[in-house]
Design a protein around this motif. Sequence first.
Motif, short mmCIF file in Angstrom:
data_model
loop_
_atom_site.label_atom_id
_atom_site.label_comp_id
_atom_site.label_asym_id
_atom_site.label_seq_id
_atom_site.Cartn_x
_atom_site.Cartn_y
_atom_site.Cartn_z
N GLU A 130 17.93 6.09 -31.52
CA GLU A 130 18.10 6.52 -30.52
C GLU A 130 19.40 6.58 -30.33
OE1 GLU A 130 17.58 1.99 -30.74
OE2 GLU A 130 16.75 4.39 -31.51
N GLN A 131 20.81 6.61 -31.42
CA GLN A 131 22.23 7.18 -30.83
C GLN A 131 22.51 8.60 -31.38
OE1 GLN A 131 25.09 5.24 -34.08
NE2 GLN A 131 26.45 5.50 -33.05
N ASP B 118 19.82 10.86 -31.49
CA ASP B 118 19.18 11.91 -30.45
C ASP B 118 20.31 11.94 -29.39
OD1 ASP B 118 16.61 12.39 -31.91
OD2 ASP B 118 15.82 11.16 -30.42
N LYS B 119 21.26 10.82 -28.98
CA LYS B 119 22.03 10.92 -27.91
C LYS B 119 22.88 12.13 -28.05
CE LYS B 119 24.55 8.71 -24.89
NZ LYS B 119 25.80 9.23 -24.69
N ASP C 26 24.05 15.29 -25.95
CA ASP C 26 25.21 15.34 -25.61
C ASP C 26 25.71 16.66 -26.07
OD1 ASP C 26 24.90 13.15 -23.98
OD2 ASP C 26 25.90 11.71 -25.52
N GLY D 125 17.09 15.24 -28.39
CA GLY D 125 17.19 14.98 -30.30
C GLY D 125 16.56 14.96 -30.75
N ASP E 239 29.99 8.86 -33.17
CA ASP E 239 29.29 9.85 -33.34
C ASP E 239 29.67 11.22 -33.84
OD1 ASP E 239 28.03 8.32 -31.37
OD2 ASP E 239 29.14 8.70 -29.75
#
Length: 699
Positions: free
Chosen positions: A500-501, A503-504, A508, A514, A600
């Motif tokens: 999920e990180q 994909d985010k 973004d 994602g 990120d």
Amino acid sequence: MSDAPVVRFEVVEGIGVITVDYPPVNALGPGVSDGIVAAVDQGNADPAVQAMVLMGAGRTFIAGADIRRFGKPRPPSPRRSYDALDESAKPVVAAIHGYALGGGLENALSCQWRIAVPGAKVGLPEVLIGILPGGGGTQRLPRLIGAKPALEMIVTGRHVPAEEAKALGIVDAIIPGKDLRAEAIAFAKSVIGKPMRRISAMPPAAAEPGLFDDMRKSIARKARNQKAPYNCIAAVEAATRLPFPEGLAEEKRLFQELENAPEAQALRYAFFAEREIARIPFLPKDLALPEIRTAAVVGAGTMGGGIAMSFADNGFPVKLVDASPEGLARGLQRIRDNYAVSVKRGSITQAQMDERLPRIQPVERIEDIADCDVVIEAVFEQLPVKQEIFARLDAVMKPEAILLTNTSAIDIDRIADATKRPQMVAGAHFFAPANVMKLLEVVEGPRTAPEVLGATMKLGRAIGKISGYAGNCDGFVANRSRIFFTLEQNIMVEEGALPEQIDKVMVDFGYPMGPFAVNDMSGLDVSYFTRKRRLAEDPNYRTLPIPDRLVESGRKGQKTGAGWYRYEKGDRTPQVDPEVHRLIKEVAAEQGIEQRPFTDEEILHRLLFASVNEACKIIEEDKALRASDIDVMWLNGFGFPRYRGGLMFWADGIGAEAIYNQIAAWHQRYGDRWRPSALLRRIAESGGKLREAKAPRLQ
């Protein structure tokens, strides 16, 4: 370009006819605007002229501005064509055929009357190249048709058919168009003596409360990280509260904010890259290409049905055959359902559905497609299955038929080995869903005939696709350039990043979804079988134990209700699943991999730098012709955010030297998968641009 004037003026029966003749599409190139100004002045000065007509020579009215001139210094013009047309003392009728887009429609809106032929289209699509209409379009169109419909047209950039334009009030009449000039002259005669209708003299457009805030909210997800759609809204809003001259000044200010911004530069680059990709310089210009009028698709699954729809949507009759009557029936029902959903959404009409469906003809036997000009195989992604199909096609198809495979990775030559006509075999790799995605990767096998390659490229464009050349290698160009993206996303999960990180980070960045959510949508078992094949061919192939474990435990994605995420019945929204977190930690412990947190930025760079490096290797191996082709494939095949230009264009914003240095460091840390490309090193050392890289055969 000849020395003939780009704008001609002649007087016919008291009507001054202004003809723009700037091939191929009458763009507002050098001299066109000045020519219109001079012609309008000539008409107004001639007492024999009572009214005027503005029209285009050739196949279109005025298709828009010359995009090559944006972002470059332009000599100031004391008077624009829009102003001259608007201020004309004698009525001017815009006679529209083909397209009146951007500056073309803005010139038409500056005229006092507008007529169009059936089939003509109008629009203000500047937002699609990161700017806004800069010739008064944001001020005139709302005054003419109202703020709401004008706002929708300008913010979406869509092309509006003549009939709808008439209903909206953009054009005053639809004319037959059999003799455009004569009909336009007759219309111009009919308006002599009528009151002058200047849109600039109309009051500011009325807008319902909340219109502009509602539009900003409605585009927030799709337009994230972009400025042009919001400036378009602000410009139309100005048309509802400012007198015309002040509105024009606000439009100019908002335009100037955008013209040289990175967003507009990237979108202009993408525009030209999508035209360049059609060129295969090593094919002779006079190469005779076989005519393709009829098509067949073997395999009525999701991909085969989508391919059949692509043909039907663009006027081609297509036969559809499957291994079993049940499979064929399911495929046809899926096609009907897809069309029904499109009708429900309003993307097509019921009449269009009723027109397209009959073009898809189900047939029971492969022998029933023998007379088709082209056949596309779309069966399961396994070499023996495809070879069996091609052996049968070779036996039944007429000798001149082109045989195409929709494989996404398998060697074209090994498929062609199953036939006695390998020269007629090529790859036609559609992207899922095939009836929606614009990209068609055309793969040249070692024995593919030049005319087969050229005909397949042309066929792709005829069915609404962007055709891109690929050489024959594992994964071809698009998927191969993304292999290391996929590898890194999975390795980072092993090392501690959560799906999920990742994909985010990519959402973004501008992706609609994602990569893990996309995997779930496509089905995890598809890549699972590809990995098994590659491992069988290469004992050193780097396995991915976490997605393998997911598939082996029955988690194949949305179709099983669980993959990287969990899905509620009837809902495709990904839900974070603690069971996946547990499985990740379990596999990492088994493999002895120490987990850690990720920033990120590291996630973004690990994913995209890996693909930049592989893209350079593909180019230096002559498997892709141009870096810009790879950008087009990523934009139209993988959902790369268009306002970033494409993978290689985006990379140039960081710089080849910085990317090379980072990859060299990761090479030392992680090993051979990060071996820097020789081409990347050369570009870094020379200070060149990645997006300008070309295959050796083009140098």
